[in-house]
Write an enzyme that holds these catalytic residues in place. Structure first.
Site, PDB file in Angstrom:
ATOM      1  CE  LYS A 215      -1.246  -0.825  -2.934  1.00  0.00           C
ATOM      2  NZ  LYS A 215      -1.189  -2.332  -2.928  1.00  0.00           N
TER       3      LYS A 215
ATOM      4  CE1 TYR B  81      -0.637   1.500  -5.652  1.00  0.00           C
ATOM      5  CE2 TYR B  81       0.285   3.291  -4.306  1.00  0.00           C
ATOM      6  CZ  TYR B  81       0.261   1.946  -4.717  1.00  0.00           C
ATOM      7  OH  TYR B  81       1.364   1.065  -4.882  1.00  0.00           O
TER       8      TYR B  81
END
Length: 256
Positions: A165, A161
Site C-alpha cells: 500500500k 500489505y
C-alpha cells in the site's frame, strides 16, 4: 458556475471498479451508479458479480460484469478489450481489489508476499496502464486507488500489505506526474478498518479490534459508504484540482 448536482454527477461516464463482488466494491458500484455512471464490475466470482449487477441495474444504469483474476498479469488487457467492445472508453478507474494474509514477517511465505504485491500493487498499475491511453485520447480521466491507512503506519502481521500500500501511494504520485498534463487526476484513498467481510475476518478475532479502536480518536471503524462517498467526489468533476493526494479516512488515527 455549474449547479451542485452537476458538479457531483457521473452521468454519461463509465466507471471500472475492481474487487466489485464483495464488501466495499459492491458499495462503490452502488454509489457511483446512483450518481449516474454505468459500471464495469471486475472480480473473480461470477456468481457474486451477478448480485452486484442487479444492484446497478436497479439504480437504472448499465452494468458489464467481467470475471477476471487480476493476479494474472495478462488479465488487465483482456478486461480492457471487453470494456471497449461493450462500452467504449471508460474515464473512471477505481482500483479497489486487494488482499491481506495476516502473518508475522518471520512466518510469511514468499508465495504469499508475491500474491499480495501482485494484487495490491501490480494489478492497479496494469489496469491503469491498459486504460490510461483511452483517457488521454478523451482528454480527461479519474484514477482512484484504494490504499490504506497502513501505507504510512506500522501494522504488525501485515508486512507485505503495508509495503504494497505504501508502494501504491508512490505509484499514484507517478501517475499524477505523467498523466496530469492530460487532465487525468490520480489519487489514493487511505481508509482505516472498513467494516466489510474482509475487515471482520481480519479484525473480528478476540480483543484485536477493541485494542485498535483505542488508538482512533473517533473510536470506531469506517463504513463502506463513507469511503464510497469520497470516491464519488474524486470521480466527479468537483475534484478537478485534487491530484496526487493521499487522503486518509482514519478517524484521526494518523493525526496523533
Amino acid at each position: 458556475m455549474t449547479r451542485l448536482s452537476e458538479r457531483f454527477s457521473l452521468s454519461g461516464k463509465t466507471a471500472v471498479i475492481t474487487g466489485a463482488s464483495r464488501g466495499l466494491g459492491v458499495t462503490l458500484c452502488d454509489v457511483l451508479s446512483q450518481a449516474g455512471a454505468d459500471i464495469v464490475a471486475v472480480a473473480r466470482d461470477e456468481a457474486l458479480l451477478a448480485e452486484t449487477q442487479a444492484i446497478v441495474t436497479e439504480n437504472g444504469r448499465r452494468c458489464l460484469s467481467i470475471a477476471a483474476d487480476l493476479l494474472d498479469a495478462s488479465a488487465a488487457h483482456r478486461v480492457k478489450v471487453r470494456i471497449e467492445s461493450a462500452f467504449g472508453t471508460p474515464t473512471i478507474l477505481v482500483n479497489n481489489a486487494g488482499m491481506s494474509i495476516p502473518k508475522t514477517l518471520l512466518d510469511q511465505s514468499v508465495e504469499e508476499w508475491d500474491s499480495i504485491f501482485a494484487l495490491n500493487l501490480r494489478a492497479p498499475w496494469l489496469m491503469a496502464r491498459a486504460l490510461a491511453p483511452g483517457m488521454i485520447e478523451a482528454r480527461g480521466g479519474k484514477i482512484i486507488n484504494i490504499s490504506s491507512m497502513a501505507s504510512s503506519v506500522a501494522l504488525t502481521e501485515h508486512g507485505p500489505y503495508v509495503a504494497s500500500k505504501a508502494g501504491l501511494n508512490g505509484l499514484t504520485k507517478v501517475m499524477t506526474a505523467e498523466w496530469g498534463p492530460h487532465n487525468i487526476q490520480a489519487n489514493a484513498v487511505c481508509p482505516t478498518i472498513v467494516w466489510t467481510p474482509m475487515g471482520e475476518r481480519v479484525w473480528g478475532v478476540g480483543d484485536k479490534l477493541t485494542r485498535f479502536l483505542e488508538k482512533i480518536p473517533s473510536g470506531r471503524v469506517a463504513t463502506p459508504e463513507e469511503i464510497a462517498d469520497l470516491v464519488l467526489y474524486l470521480a466527479s468533476p468537483a475534484s478537478g484540482m485534487v491530484n496526487g493526494q493521499e487522503i486518509f479516512v482514519d478517524g484521526g488515527y494518523t493525526a496523533l
